[in-house]
Design an enzyme around this catalytic site. Structure first.
Site, PDB file in Angstrom:
ATOM      1  N   HIS A   1       3.974  -4.603   1.097  1.00 53.48           N
ATOM      2  CA  HIS A   1       3.077  -3.458   1.289  1.00 53.48           C
ATOM      3  C   HIS A   1       3.844  -2.147   1.485  1.00 53.48           C
ATOM      4  O   HIS A   1       3.234  -1.075   1.438  1.00 53.48           O
ATOM      5  CB  HIS A   1       2.201  -3.719   2.506  1.00 53.48           C
TER       6      HIS A   1
ATOM      7  N   ASN B   1      -4.184   1.181   5.881  1.00 55.96           N
ATOM      8  CA  ASN B   1      -5.621   1.318   5.636  1.00 55.96           C
ATOM      9  C   ASN B   1      -6.196   2.656   6.065  1.00 55.96           C
ATOM     10  O   ASN B   1      -7.370   2.936   5.791  1.00 55.96           O
ATOM     11  CB  ASN B   1      -6.381   0.191   6.341  1.00 55.96           C
TER      12      ASN B   1
ATOM     13  N   ASP C   1       1.997  -0.059  -3.649  1.00 54.98           N
ATOM     14  CA  ASP C   1       2.083  -1.413  -4.200  1.00 54.98           C
ATOM     15  C   ASP C   1       0.816  -1.754  -4.975  1.00 54.98           C
ATOM     16  O   ASP C   1      -0.238  -1.178  -4.744  1.00 54.98           O
ATOM     17  CB  ASP C   1       2.282  -2.426  -3.067  1.00 54.98           C
TER      18      ASP C   1
ATOM     19  N   ASN D   1      -6.710  -0.612  -0.163  1.00 51.90           N
ATOM     20  CA  ASN D   1      -7.298   0.074   0.988  1.00 51.90           C
ATOM     21  C   ASN D   1      -6.634   1.409   1.304  1.00 51.90           C
ATOM     22  O   ASN D   1      -7.281   2.332   1.803  1.00 51.90           O
ATOM     23  CB  ASN D   1      -7.259  -0.832   2.221  1.00 51.90           C
TER      24      ASN D   1
END
Length: 226
Positions: A19, A68, A93, A114
């Site tokens: 991530h 997020n 990513d 997100n």
């Protein structure tokens, strides 16, 4: 002026996870541009560093809001510098492409990401460049969360390193030229089917013609049935 933001999660425990390839890219770009550790400032819930690419002023950003909620940092940054969404470049990513594969897009939806979803909510416009680094799909039985918060395999680590190195000039191209130029120059080209030569087409036509003739002969000699 451009904002170049890499997405990720703050904290040493996340530094090498899938991530965080956006952070990895920003760190590599910062190193290439000669940015020192002392040049980073804490602003807008982010790590921020001012620099230049060519004659263009750019601000490198690593949001510290967790993935997020990335838009909570980037929305105010754009407002502070009075910049349009088109002046934002986001590196992140992407599970939908194989590890180490890259894609540059001019705009679009969140596509299930997100971090991008948060940016869209806070910026209110989809017209910002996305630089996507593939991390591949989860292994069988793995959840998405487990996948994105895991490190890269030994096989994938060099692929990610190569992708980041490849994208540095691509992002510089977005800054100095535009995203269309970068897409045309750096996006992987789709393989086209090889066109048949004139000789191959003639040979295929002759073969088809012979087949028709043979079929006609066979029909002429076929015995009648009652």
């Amino acid at each position: 002026m451009k904002i170049i933001a890499g997405l990720g999660n703050p904290g040493a425990e996340y530094a090498k996870t899938k991530h965080n390839v956006g952070f990895m890219f920003i760190d590599a770009l910062a190193d290439k541009l000669g940015i020192r550790e002392a040049d980073w400032k804490d602003k807008f819930d982010a790590k921020v560093a001012d620099t230049r690419i060519g004659t263009e002023k750019v601000v490198l950003v690593k949001p510290q809001t967790y993935m997020n909620d990335s838009g909570r940092s980037l929305g105010p940054i754009l407002n502070w510098y009075k910049l349009a969404p088109e002046d934002l470049i986001v590196v992140h990513d992407d599970m939908d492409i194989p590890a180490g594969t890259i894609r540059i897009r001019k705009k679009g939806s969140a596509g299930g990401h997100n971090g991008i979803k948060s940016i869209l909510a806070h910026v209110g416009d989809e017209h910002f460049a996305r630089v996507r680094i593939g991390i591949g799909r989860p292994l069988p039985g793995w959840t998405v969360v487990k996948h994105v918060l895991a490190g890269f395999t030994e096989e994938d680590q060099p692929k990610i390193k190569e992708a980041i190195a490849y994208l540095i000039p691509a992002v510089e191209c977005i800054v100095t030229d535009d995203v269309d130029m970068a897409m045309n120059k750096f996006n992987p080209k789709k393989k086209k089917k090889a066109k048949k030569t004139e000789k191959e087409r003639a040979s295929a036509a002759d073969t088809a013609s012979d087949a028709v003739k043979e079929t006609g002969k066979a029909e002429q000699h076929e015995p009648e049935t009652k």
